[in-house]
Design an enzyme around this catalytic site. Structure first.
Site, PDB file in Angstrom:
ATOM      1  N   GLU A 118       0.826  -1.215   0.000  1.00  0.00           N
ATOM      2  CA  GLU A 118       0.000   0.000   0.000  1.00  0.00           C
ATOM      3  C   GLU A 118       0.850   1.252   0.000  1.00  0.00           C
ATOM      4  OE1 GLU A 118      -2.848   0.153  -1.330  1.00  0.00           O
ATOM      5  OE2 GLU A 118      -3.694  -1.209   0.156  1.00  0.00           O
ATOM      6  N   GLY A 147     -12.109   2.938  -2.332  1.00  0.00           N
ATOM      7  CA  GLY A 147     -10.800   2.280  -2.277  1.00  0.00           C
ATOM      8  C   GLY A 147     -10.689   1.100  -3.234  1.00  0.00           C
ATOM      9  N   ASP A 154      -3.410   0.661  -9.879  1.00  0.00           N
ATOM     10  CA  ASP A 154      -4.828   0.408 -10.150  1.00  0.00           C
ATOM     11  C   ASP A 154      -5.071   0.125 -11.614  1.00  0.00           C
ATOM     12  OD1 ASP A 154      -4.873   1.194  -7.594  1.00  0.00           O
ATOM     13  OD2 ASP A 154      -5.827   3.125  -7.955  1.00  0.00           O
ATOM     14  N   LYS A 173     -10.285  11.396  -2.766  1.00  0.00           N
ATOM     15  CA  LYS A 173      -8.911  11.885  -2.761  1.00  0.00           C
ATOM     16  C   LYS A 173      -8.719  13.111  -3.641  1.00  0.00           C
ATOM     17  CE  LYS A 173      -6.985   8.210  -5.722  1.00  0.00           C
ATOM     18  NZ  LYS A 173      -8.240   7.611  -6.133  1.00  0.00           N
TER      19      LYS A 173
END
Ligand code: NG1
Length: 519
Positions: free
Chosen positions: A57, A165, A213, A261
């Site tokens: 992460e 997320g 991602d 975000k």
């Protein structure tokens, strides 16, 4: 492993078996909405999924490898290219609608061939489409600078929760870029090209993102996690989980704390990117005793902690990776001693620049707000997390014999889970990207039998991921219901989507529809 984005002839090729009963009606609804909105059938559907990150992460933008997997939830784009194209105009037209038309209003854009404007300050759902469009056009123009994109009609259906997320944005941008490529006649879309344009394009909406991602969304392979590395260039390989007893399941649980975000970037995500870049520059100046700046690399701000790592050891080799990372942890502890963080003036002095020069170099791409930069904590998180990924992948690809030959892999399962738990502690304490709700979901799950529980994705809300023995799945779900969800005021829809047991899904796909516009 890259290759071409696969073409499916039916949706059974795209989804895992258990997902078909919910996906069939969803696809039927999408193509029928397309027909009723534009009065003609769609020609094809482009699809890219969301992802859950298993481990690694906030280290992709420091250029360390990560281990995500694609999930079933995805972004679908039904597309048709109108047969009449106005070839004399200076613009082309994109009409875009959404199956959730009340929430996401339909739009029509006349886009100049000379360039697309995206206003990242306005939070508009179609911005993500424009990002994909812009990236695809750049690619289409690589060999032909005068390329003129066609007008297109699009209807979208997104099932990845936004701000959860699970990378709804990467699914959206890579799916949109794929749709544009195909609408413009590219039948064989290179997966690597698509991933790379999606990474760059997503920065247009105001987030200094890494590449995890988009890689997971485009490159994943059904039933496998994906090991993604960013250096020397972007590469990925599918990784299978060994058969264990008890069997392992991944549970994804929403915290229902919204984490946008794009809004919180200046104090959360983008600030972390700046802190990691400053830590790299600082360590390079002090530890490598270098008066020249850290050499440029693919980090979002042009340098990375990995760049420092490589410079420090001369070169990084796979075999020594873990040993090197351990040394780096010690170096950070000895060098970046200020727990309270570093002011701009303190960092600038070490880098041999003025505060104004530092602001221009590190803070002008995306503004951040902070008095002090917590270089010690951020660098410690990055190096220890990279070490955990390397241990995790080692356990998966090369399980220690002793763990597996007893017929009971409890100890092995625990070793994987412990690494995920350590990630959560590091995200909470060093990277400060957790929140009380995510911590709570993790505690509850562990108490009810989860081996490993952690936030997934950027954090500060959103989702959590849990490695749970198959026979404890119901216990963990019941514990969350009792101790977490029942205490919240949730709609029936939120309740039903709160927890998902997820199998590793496939990446981007294309499906050409029949003449009648049906899958
Ligand atoms: P989310 O916010 O979960 O999509 C973000 C970044 C990733 C990675 C993770 C943290 C974007 C598009 N994605 O993921 O690249 O840095 O945070 O590991 O910004």
């Amino acid at each position: 492993m890259a290759g071409i984005v696969p073409h499916a002839s039916k949706i059974e090729e795209i989804y895992t078996h258990d997902a078909i009963p919910t996906q069939s009606p969803r696809w039927a609804n999408l193509v029928s909405k397309f027909q009723s909105t534009y009065n003609m059938p769609a020609q094809f559907v482009a699809r890219s999924p969301g992802r859950v990150n298993i481990i690694g992460e906030h280290i992709d933008y420091s250029l360390y490898p990560v281990l995500p997997m694609a999930i079933t939830s995805d972004a679908l784009f039904a597309v048709s290219v109108p047969s009449e194209q106005n070839t004399t105009s200076d613009t082309f037209k994109v009409r875009i609608s959404n199956v959730q038309s009340e929430r996401f209003t339909a739009k029509e854009f006349d886009i100049p061939y000379s360039g697309i404007e995206i206003d990242s300050k306005v939070h508009e759902w179609t911005n993500y489409f424009k990002c994909g469009l812009k990236g695809a056009i750049q690619l289409l123009r690589r060999g032909n600078p005068d390329f003129r994109p066609v007008s297109m009609d699009v209807c979208m259906d997104g099932s990845v929760p936004a701000g959860g997320g699970l990378s709804s944005s990467a699914a959206f941008v890579s799916g949109a870029a794929l749709a544009v490529m195909v609408a413009n006649g590219v039948e064989k879309v290179s997966k690597m090209d698509l991933t790379e344009i999606a990474i760059v394009a997503e920065r247009e909406v105001g987030v200094n993102s890494g590449g995890m991602d988009q890689s997971a969304s485009v490159l994943s392979v059904k039933d496998n996690a994906l090991y993604v590395s960013f250096v020397p260039e972007l590469s990925a390989r599918p990784v299978k989980f060994p058969k264990t007893k008890p069997e392992l399941k991944f549970l994804i649980a929403q915290s229902f704390v919204a984490a946008d975000k794009h809004v919180t970037g200046p104090v959360c995500y983008n600030l972390r990117v700046v802190e990691c870049s400053l830590a790299a520059a600082y360590l390079h100046a002090v530890v490598n005793k270098s008066s020249s700046p850290l050499p440029e690399d693919k980090g979002p701000l042009g340098i990375s902690l990995y760049g420092f790592h490589k410079g420090h050891f001369g070169q990084e080799t796979g075999r020594d990776m873990a040993a090197q990372l351990k040394q780096l942890v010690q170096i950070v502890k000895d060098t970046l001693t200020k727990e309270e963080g570093y002011t701009r003036a303190e960092v600038a002095e070490k880098l041999g620049m003025t505060v104004e020069q530092l602001e221009k170099r590190f803070e002008s791409t995306f503004p951040v707000r902070a008095e002090r930069f917590k270089l010690r904590q951020r660098a410690l998180h990055v190096f220890t997390e990279a070490l955990r990924v390397s241990k995790f992948i080692g356990l998966l690809e090369d399980p220690p014999a002793g763990y597996m030959d007893t017929g009971n892999s409890e100890e092995y399962n625990r070793a994987l889970g412990d690494l995920m738990n350590a990630t959560q502690a590091s995200c909470r304490d060093l990277y400060e990207c957790s929140c009380p709700e995510l911590d709570r979901l993790c505690q509850i799950a562990r108490k009810a039998g989860s081996y490993g529980s952690r936030l997934t994705g950027a954090g500060w809300g959103g989702c959590s991921v849990h490695l749970v023995p198959g026979d404890k799945v119901e216990d963990v779900k019941a514990a969350w219901e009792k101790d977490y969800y029942s205490k919240m005021d949730l709609t029936a829809e939120q309740k039903s989507g709160a927890v998902v047991v997820s199998k590793p899904g496939s990446g981007s796909y294309l499906l050409t529809l029949g003449e009648d516009g049906k899958p």
